[in-house]
Design a protein around this motif. Structure first.
Motif, PDB file in Angstrom:
ATOM      1  N   ASP A   7       0.829  -1.203   0.000  1.00 14.11           N
ATOM      2  CA  ASP A   7       0.000   0.000   0.000  1.00 14.11           C
ATOM      3  C   ASP A   7       0.862   1.251   0.000  1.00 14.11           C
ATOM      4  O   ASP A   7       0.541   2.238  -0.659  1.00 14.11           O
ATOM      5  N   GLU A   8       1.957   1.204   0.730  1.00 10.59           N
ATOM      6  CA  GLU A   8       2.859   2.358   0.787  1.00 10.59           C
ATOM      7  C   GLU A   8       3.502   2.593  -0.577  1.00 10.59           C
ATOM      8  O   GLU A   8       3.581   3.730  -1.042  1.00 10.59           O
ATOM      9  N   GLN A   9       3.929   1.530  -1.240  1.00  8.68           N
ATOM     10  CA  GLN A   9       4.536   1.670  -2.569  1.00  8.68           C
ATOM     11  C   GLN A   9       3.513   2.161  -3.581  1.00  8.68           C
ATOM     12  O   GLN A   9       3.838   2.973  -4.449  1.00  8.68           O
ATOM     13  N   LEU A  10       2.290   1.681  -3.478  1.00  5.00           N
ATOM     14  CA  LEU A  10       1.225   2.140  -4.368  1.00  5.00           C
ATOM     15  C   LEU A  10       0.993   3.631  -4.176  1.00  5.00           C
ATOM     16  O   LEU A  10       0.887   4.389  -5.140  1.00  5.00           O
ATOM     17  N   GLY A  11       0.949   4.055  -2.919  1.00  2.15           N
ATOM     18  CA  GLY A  11       0.761   5.473  -2.625  1.00  2.15           C
ATOM     19  C   GLY A  11       1.904   6.324  -3.153  1.00  2.15           C
ATOM     20  O   GLY A  11       1.684   7.406  -3.703  1.00  2.15           O
ATOM     21  N   LEU A  12       3.119   5.823  -3.028  1.00  2.00           N
ATOM     22  CA  LEU A  12       4.281   6.563  -3.534  1.00  2.00           C
ATOM     23  C   LEU A  12       4.259   6.660  -5.054  1.00  2.00           C
ATOM     24  O   LEU A  12       4.580   7.704  -5.622  1.00  2.00           O
ATOM     25  N   LEU A  51      -2.601  15.020 -24.584  1.00  2.00           N
ATOM     26  CA  LEU A  51      -1.596  13.966 -24.480  1.00  2.00           C
ATOM     27  C   LEU A  51      -1.173  13.755 -23.027  1.00  2.00           C
ATOM     28  O   LEU A  51      -1.079  12.605 -22.565  1.00  2.00           O
ATOM     29  N   VAL A  52      -0.942  14.831 -22.294  1.00  2.00           N
ATOM     30  CA  VAL A  52      -0.576  14.719 -20.875  1.00  2.00           C
ATOM     31  C   VAL A  52      -1.705  14.052 -20.097  1.00  2.00           C
ATOM     32  O   VAL A  52      -1.464  13.161 -19.275  1.00  2.00           O
ATOM     33  N   TRP A  53      -2.942  14.446 -20.367  1.00  2.00           N
ATOM     34  CA  TRP A  53      -4.102  13.863 -19.697  1.00  2.00           C
ATOM     35  C   TRP A  53      -4.174  12.362 -19.967  1.00  2.00           C
ATOM     36  O   TRP A  53      -4.376  11.554 -19.052  1.00  2.00           O
ATOM     37  N   ALA A  54      -3.990  11.966 -21.224  1.00  2.00           N
ATOM     38  CA  ALA A  54      -4.059  10.554 -21.588  1.00  2.00           C
ATOM     39  C   ALA A  54      -2.919   9.761 -20.935  1.00  2.00           C
ATOM     40  O   ALA A  54      -3.131   8.634 -20.457  1.00  2.00           O
ATOM     41  N   ILE A  55      -1.733  10.340 -20.874  1.00  2.00           N
ATOM     42  CA  ILE A  55      -0.605   9.665 -20.234  1.00  2.00           C
ATOM     43  C   ILE A  55      -0.863   9.483 -18.741  1.00  2.00           C
ATOM     44  O   ILE A  55      -0.583   8.414 -18.180  1.00  2.00           O
ATOM     45  N   MET A  56      -1.421  10.501 -18.090  1.00  2.00           N
ATOM     46  CA  MET A  56      -1.715  10.391 -16.660  1.00  2.00           C
ATOM     47  C   MET A  56      -2.727   9.271 -16.404  1.00  2.00           C
ATOM     48  O   MET A  56      -2.554   8.463 -15.486  1.00  2.00           O
ATOM     49  N   ILE A  57      -3.762   9.204 -17.213  1.00  2.00           N
ATOM     50  CA  ILE A  57      -4.767   8.144 -17.052  1.00  2.00           C
ATOM     51  C   ILE A  57      -4.134   6.780 -17.290  1.00  2.00           C
ATOM     52  O   ILE A  57      -4.389   5.825 -16.552  1.00  2.00           O
ATOM     53  N   GLY A  58      -3.296   6.689 -18.304  1.00  2.00           N
ATOM     54  CA  GLY A  58      -2.629   5.422 -18.590  1.00  2.00           C
ATOM     55  C   GLY A  58      -1.721   4.971 -17.463  1.00  2.00           C
ATOM     56  O   GLY A  58      -1.721   3.799 -17.084  1.00  2.00           O
ATOM     57  N   LEU A  59      -0.954   5.897 -16.915  1.00  2.00           N
ATOM     58  CA  LEU A  59      -0.064   5.550 -15.807  1.00  2.00           C
ATOM     59  C   LEU A  59      -0.844   5.098 -14.574  1.00  2.00           C
ATOM     60  O   LEU A  59      -0.478   4.121 -13.915  1.00  2.00           O
ATOM     61  N   VAL A  62      -2.139   1.591 -15.230  1.00  2.00           N
ATOM     62  CA  VAL A  62      -1.096   0.569 -15.125  1.00  2.00           C
ATOM     63  C   VAL A  62      -0.737   0.335 -13.662  1.00  2.00           C
ATOM     64  O   VAL A  62      -0.628  -0.815 -13.210  1.00  2.00           O
ATOM     65  N   ILE A  63      -0.562   1.401 -12.909  1.00  2.00           N
ATOM     66  CA  ILE A  63      -0.210   1.264 -11.494  1.00  2.00           C
ATOM     67  C   ILE A  63      -1.344   0.584 -10.727  1.00  2.00           C
ATOM     68  O   ILE A  63      -1.108  -0.300  -9.910  1.00  2.00           O
ATOM     69  N   GLY A  64      -2.567   0.993 -10.995  1.00  2.00           N
ATOM     70  CA  GLY A  64      -3.710   0.396 -10.310  1.00  2.00           C
ATOM     71  C   GLY A  64      -3.924  -1.057 -10.701  1.00  2.00           C
ATOM     72  O   GLY A  64      -4.343  -1.885  -9.880  1.00  2.00           O
ATOM     73  N   GLY A  65      -3.644  -1.386 -11.940  1.00  2.00           N
ATOM     74  CA  GLY A  65      -3.802  -2.768 -12.397  1.00  2.00           C
ATOM     75  C   GLY A  65      -2.798  -3.717 -11.783  1.00  2.00           C
ATOM     76  O   GLY A  65      -3.066  -4.901 -11.626  1.00  2.00           O
ATOM     77  N   ARG A  66      -1.639  -3.216 -11.448  1.00  4.11           N
ATOM     78  CA  ARG A  66      -0.601  -4.056 -10.842  1.00  4.11           C
ATOM     79  C   ARG A  66      -0.861  -4.319  -9.375  1.00  4.11           C
ATOM     80  O   ARG A  66      -0.345  -5.282  -8.816  1.00  4.11           O
TER      81      ARG A  66
END
Length: 68
Positions: A7-12, A51-59, A62-66
Motif C-alpha cells: 500500500d505504501e509503494q502504491l501510494g508513492l 496527451l498529458v491527460w491521456a498519459i496520466m490516465i494510462g499511468l 497501469v499502477i492500479g492494475g498491478r
C-alpha cells in the motif's frame, strides 16, 4: 506487514504520477507549447494537454492494475 508495504509503494507511485502531472502542466512548461500551429488540426497547446491527460490516465491504470 507485506500488505502495508504494498500500500505504501502504491501510494508513492501514485504520488509520483501526481507530481509528474503537476510538473507537465505548470505555466512555464506550458508556455513552450503555446504557439501558433496545429497538430492534426488541433492547436498545439490543446494537443499537448490532451496527451498529458491521456498519459496520466494510462499511468494510473497501469499502477492500479498491478496492485493486488
Amino acid at each position: 506487514m507485506a500488505e502495508s508495504r504494498d500500500d505504501e509503494q502504491l501510494g508513492l507511485r501514485l504520488a509520483a504520477v501526481a507530481v509528474l502531472g503537476l510538473v507537465l502542466t505548470i505555466p512555464p512548461f506550458l508556455a513552450r507549447f503555446d504557439r501558433v500551429g496545429q497538430v492534426f488540426g488541433v492547436p498545439v497547446l490543446a494537443a499537448y494537454l490532451f496527451l498529458v491527460w491521456a498519459i496520466m490516465i494510462g499511468l494510473v491504470a497501469v499502477i492500479g492494475g498491478r496492485s493486488r
